[in-house]
Design a protein around this motif. Structure first.
Motif, PDB file in Angstrom:
ATOM      1  N   GLN A   1      37.666  38.693  54.401  1.00  0.00           N
ATOM      2  CA  GLN A   1      37.800  39.480  53.176  1.00  0.00           C
ATOM      3  C   GLN A   1      39.203  40.063  53.032  1.00  0.00           C
ATOM      4  O   GLN A   1      39.749  40.121  51.919  1.00  0.00           O
ATOM      5  CB  GLN A   1      36.753  40.591  53.166  1.00  0.00           C
ATOM      6  CG  GLN A   1      35.334  40.078  53.027  1.00  0.00           C
ATOM      7  CD  GLN A   1      34.289  41.169  53.182  1.00  0.00           C
ATOM      8  OE1 GLN A   1      34.541  42.201  53.809  1.00  0.00           O
ATOM      9  NE2 GLN A   1      33.110  40.955  52.611  1.00  0.00           N
ATOM     10  N   ALA A   2      39.782  40.488  54.146  1.00  0.00           N
ATOM     11  CA  ALA A   2      41.154  40.997  54.108  1.00  0.00           C
ATOM     12  C   ALA A   2      42.110  39.908  53.635  1.00  0.00           C
ATOM     13  O   ALA A   2      43.042  40.155  52.855  1.00  0.00           O
ATOM     14  CB  ALA A   2      41.563  41.510  55.481  1.00  0.00           C
TER      15      ALA A   2
ATOM     16  N   TYR B   1      44.682  37.305  46.853  1.00  0.00           N
ATOM     17  CA  TYR B   1      44.594  37.743  45.459  1.00  0.00           C
ATOM     18  C   TYR B   1      45.842  38.524  45.046  1.00  0.00           C
ATOM     19  O   TYR B   1      46.448  38.251  44.004  1.00  0.00           O
ATOM     20  CB  TYR B   1      43.349  38.604  45.243  1.00  0.00           C
ATOM     21  CG  TYR B   1      43.388  39.279  43.907  1.00  0.00           C
ATOM     22  CD1 TYR B   1      43.211  38.543  42.731  1.00  0.00           C
ATOM     23  CD2 TYR B   1      43.684  40.636  43.801  1.00  0.00           C
ATOM     24  CE1 TYR B   1      43.316  39.155  41.498  1.00  0.00           C
ATOM     25  CE2 TYR B   1      43.783  41.250  42.570  1.00  0.00           C
ATOM     26  CZ  TYR B   1      43.593  40.501  41.420  1.00  0.00           C
ATOM     27  OH  TYR B   1      43.707  41.106  40.192  1.00  0.00           O
ATOM     28  N   LEU B   2      46.226  39.501  45.852  1.00  0.00           N
ATOM     29  CA  LEU B   2      47.408  40.300  45.502  1.00  0.00           C
ATOM     30  C   LEU B   2      48.663  39.432  45.460  1.00  0.00           C
ATOM     31  O   LEU B   2      49.562  39.641  44.636  1.00  0.00           O
ATOM     32  CB  LEU B   2      47.576  41.451  46.496  1.00  0.00           C
ATOM     33  CG  LEU B   2      46.492  42.529  46.449  1.00  0.00           C
ATOM     34  CD1 LEU B   2      46.679  43.528  47.594  1.00  0.00           C
ATOM     35  CD2 LEU B   2      46.497  43.254  45.111  1.00  0.00           C
ATOM     36  N   GLY B   3      48.721  38.440  46.343  1.00  0.00           N
ATOM     37  CA  GLY B   3      49.856  37.528  46.340  1.00  0.00           C
ATOM     38  C   GLY B   3      49.899  36.632  45.119  1.00  0.00           C
ATOM     39  O   GLY B   3      50.951  36.080  44.789  1.00  0.00           O
TER      40      GLY B   3
ATOM     41  N   CYS C   1      31.388  54.291  40.402  1.00  0.00           N
ATOM     42  CA  CYS C   1      32.342  53.917  41.448  1.00  0.00           C
ATOM     43  C   CYS C   1      31.607  53.839  42.771  1.00  0.00           C
ATOM     44  O   CYS C   1      31.327  54.861  43.408  1.00  0.00           O
ATOM     45  CB  CYS C   1      33.489  54.924  41.530  1.00  0.00           C
ATOM     46  SG  CYS C   1      34.738  54.507  42.773  1.00  0.00           S
ATOM     47  N   LYS C   2      31.247  52.624  43.160  1.00  0.00           N
ATOM     48  CA  LYS C   2      30.675  52.352  44.478  1.00  0.00           C
ATOM     49  C   LYS C   2      31.512  51.213  45.070  1.00  0.00           C
ATOM     50  O   LYS C   2      31.171  50.048  44.937  1.00  0.00           O
ATOM     51  CB  LYS C   2      29.196  51.963  44.377  1.00  0.00           C
ATOM     52  CG  LYS C   2      28.284  53.099  43.957  1.00  0.00           C
ATOM     53  CD  LYS C   2      26.813  52.686  43.987  1.00  0.00           C
ATOM     54  CE  LYS C   2      26.329  52.461  45.394  1.00  0.00           C
ATOM     55  NZ  LYS C   2      24.863  52.266  45.479  1.00  0.00           N
ATOM     56  N   PRO C   3      32.637  51.570  45.686  1.00  0.00           N
ATOM     57  CA  PRO C   3      33.578  50.533  46.122  1.00  0.00           C
ATOM     58  C   PRO C   3      33.010  49.613  47.187  1.00  0.00           C
ATOM     59  O   PRO C   3      32.377  50.058  48.140  1.00  0.00           O
ATOM     60  CB  PRO C   3      34.761  51.341  46.672  1.00  0.00           C
ATOM     61  CG  PRO C   3      34.167  52.671  47.034  1.00  0.00           C
ATOM     62  CD  PRO C   3      33.079  52.922  46.032  1.00  0.00           C
ATOM     63  N   GLY C   4      33.221  48.323  47.000  1.00  0.00           N
ATOM     64  CA  GLY C   4      32.852  47.343  48.005  1.00  0.00           C
ATOM     65  C   GLY C   4      34.040  47.028  48.896  1.00  0.00           C
ATOM     66  O   GLY C   4      35.177  47.471  48.647  1.00  0.00           O
ATOM     67  N   CYS C   5      33.787  46.267  49.930  1.00  0.00           N
ATOM     68  CA  CYS C   5      34.849  45.893  50.858  1.00  0.00           C
ATOM     69  C   CYS C   5      35.952  45.133  50.134  1.00  0.00           C
ATOM     70  O   CYS C   5      35.689  44.177  49.397  1.00  0.00           O
ATOM     71  CB  CYS C   5      34.279  45.023  51.969  1.00  0.00           C
ATOM     72  SG  CYS C   5      33.079  45.852  53.018  1.00  0.00           S
ATOM     73  N   CYS C   6      37.179  45.568  50.353  1.00  0.00           N
ATOM     74  CA  CYS C   6      38.381  44.909  49.811  1.00  0.00           C
ATOM     75  C   CYS C   6      38.368  44.802  48.291  1.00  0.00           C
ATOM     76  O   CYS C   6      39.045  43.949  47.709  1.00  0.00           O
ATOM     77  CB  CYS C   6      38.573  43.533  50.439  1.00  0.00           C
ATOM     78  SG  CYS C   6      38.998  43.609  52.194  1.00  0.00           S
ATOM     79  N   SER C   7      37.598  45.681  47.643  1.00  0.00           N
ATOM     80  CA  SER C   7      37.632  45.734  46.182  1.00  0.00           C
ATOM     81  C   SER C   7      38.945  46.363  45.721  1.00  0.00           C
ATOM     82  O   SER C   7      39.608  47.065  46.481  1.00  0.00           O
ATOM     83  CB  SER C   7      36.444  46.540  45.653  1.00  0.00           C
ATOM     84  OG  SER C   7      36.478  47.863  46.171  1.00  0.00           O
ATOM     85  N   VAL C   8      39.298  46.115  44.466  1.00  0.00           N
ATOM     86  CA  VAL C   8      40.550  46.633  43.921  1.00  0.00           C
ATOM     87  C   VAL C   8      40.253  47.628  42.806  1.00  0.00           C
ATOM     88  O   VAL C   8      39.519  47.332  41.864  1.00  0.00           O
ATOM     89  CB  VAL C   8      41.435  45.500  43.364  1.00  0.00           C
ATOM     90  CG1 VAL C   8      42.638  46.075  42.610  1.00  0.00           C
ATOM     91  CG2 VAL C   8      41.904  44.596  44.490  1.00  0.00           C
TER      92      VAL C   8
ATOM     93  N   HIS D   1      37.186  38.815  43.755  1.00  0.00           N
ATOM     94  CA  HIS D   1      38.029  37.951  44.582  1.00  0.00           C
ATOM     95  C   HIS D   1      37.571  37.906  46.041  1.00  0.00           C
ATOM     96  O   HIS D   1      38.163  37.193  46.856  1.00  0.00           O
ATOM     97  CB  HIS D   1      39.477  38.466  44.553  1.00  0.00           C
ATOM     98  CG  HIS D   1      39.585  39.905  44.934  1.00  0.00           C
ATOM     99  ND1 HIS D   1      39.293  40.921  44.058  1.00  0.00           N
ATOM    100  CD2 HIS D   1      39.895  40.501  46.112  1.00  0.00           C
ATOM    101  CE1 HIS D   1      39.435  42.087  44.676  1.00  0.00           C
ATOM    102  NE2 HIS D   1      39.802  41.849  45.918  1.00  0.00           N
ATOM    103  N   VAL D   2      36.510  38.668  46.392  1.00  0.00           N
ATOM    104  CA  VAL D   2      36.101  38.854  47.782  1.00  0.00           C
ATOM    105  C   VAL D   2      34.870  38.006  48.091  1.00  0.00           C
ATOM    106  O   VAL D   2      33.911  37.974  47.318  1.00  0.00           O
ATOM    107  CB  VAL D   2      35.794  40.333  48.079  1.00  0.00           C
ATOM    108  CG1 VAL D   2      35.540  40.535  49.569  1.00  0.00           C
ATOM    109  CG2 VAL D   2      36.939  41.226  47.612  1.00  0.00           C
ATOM    110  N   SER D   3      34.869  37.345  49.242  1.00  0.00           N
ATOM    111  CA  SER D   3      33.736  36.532  49.656  1.00  0.00           C
ATOM    112  C   SER D   3      32.773  37.331  50.522  1.00  0.00           C
ATOM    113  O   SER D   3      33.158  38.300  51.181  1.00  0.00           O
ATOM    114  CB  SER D   3      34.225  35.295  50.425  1.00  0.00           C
ATOM    115  OG  SER D   3      35.019  35.670  51.535  1.00  0.00           O
TER     116      SER D   3
END
Length: 237
Positions: free
Chosen positions: A35-36, A42-44, A191-198, A223-225
């Protein structure tokens, strides 16, 4: 001047896979590392004028591992700030569960050479005795009030117009509430942030507006698997 704030939560924790919660500074699982990398990719993929140019990370291993993937992909530095460390709840404190005390950026640099320990040091350290929701919200409000001018003063004004905060679920929620001028009782924003969410905020071009920061997206994890394990305060209390 900072024009864009990106906020993310770390990847999937190893303890969520093993079920062993004894190590509160546990690293990422294999899924979390993937996920990282998803987030880094994604950011790239963003246009040059949209990519973050600096990472400010919680000192916990899961955040630094998430930050490392992005740092390598985007070739940008990691700065450590304990102020955005994990939330240590008042309920957990009552159970006398020991909260880890991550070391300084100088020490962490030995394991994570992407950290620039000379250019930035933590503005503040969170309390070890536990916080309720109002207190973590206040912590993040004070952080924002001091962090933004500190970055703009420490670095050349044009150097870091877009920064990424890598932190934990509770601080993400508290940061969003502060940026939107909402509190626990009045919060209307999901707002319930998931792992590596943006989560992305842009500075309001109108200096007279009530909101200094405008939300562009909150908790986007498309963008996260894998399992992103969304979390909110209502899942705890």
């Amino acid at each position: 001047m900072i024009e864009t704030l990106y906020i993310t939560r770390h990847g999937f924790r190893s303890s969520w896979t093993t079920g062993d919660r004894s190590n509160r500074d546990d690293p990422l699982s294999d899924l979390g590392l993937t996920q990282a990398q998803d987030l880094a990719t994604y950011l790239g993929s963003l246009e040059d004028n949209k990519r973050p140019t600096a990472i400010f990370s919680s000192p916990y291993h899961r955040c630094l591992q998430t930050s490392r993937a992005i740092s390598i992909a985007l070739e940008i530095p990691i700065y450590v700030d304990h102020w955005i460390s994990e939330w240590y709840s008042d309920l957990t404190a009552n159970k006398r569960v020991k909260q880890p005390e991550p070391p300084s950026a100088d020490v962490l640099h030995g394991e994570f050479p992407e950290i620039d320990a000379d250019a930035w040091s933590s503005l503040w350290y969170p309390p070890s005795h536990g916080e309720n929701v109002a207190q973590i919200t206040e912590r993040m409000g004070t952080f924002l009030a001091k962090f933004i001018p500190a970055v703009e003063t420490t670095f050349a004004p044009e150097k870091h117009e877009r920064v990424l905060l890598v932190t934990h679920a509770a601080p993400v929620i508290a940061l969003v509430r502060n940026l939107l001028h909402e509190n626990e009782a009045e919060s209307k924003t999901y707002c319930k942030p998931g792992c590596c969410s943006v989560t992305e905020f842009e500075r309001n071009p109108d200096p007279e507006a009530s909101l200094t920061w405008l939300p562009k997206r909150i908790g986007d994890s498309t963008h996260v698997s894998g399992d992103v394990r969304e979390w909110g305060f209502e899942d705890y209390y």
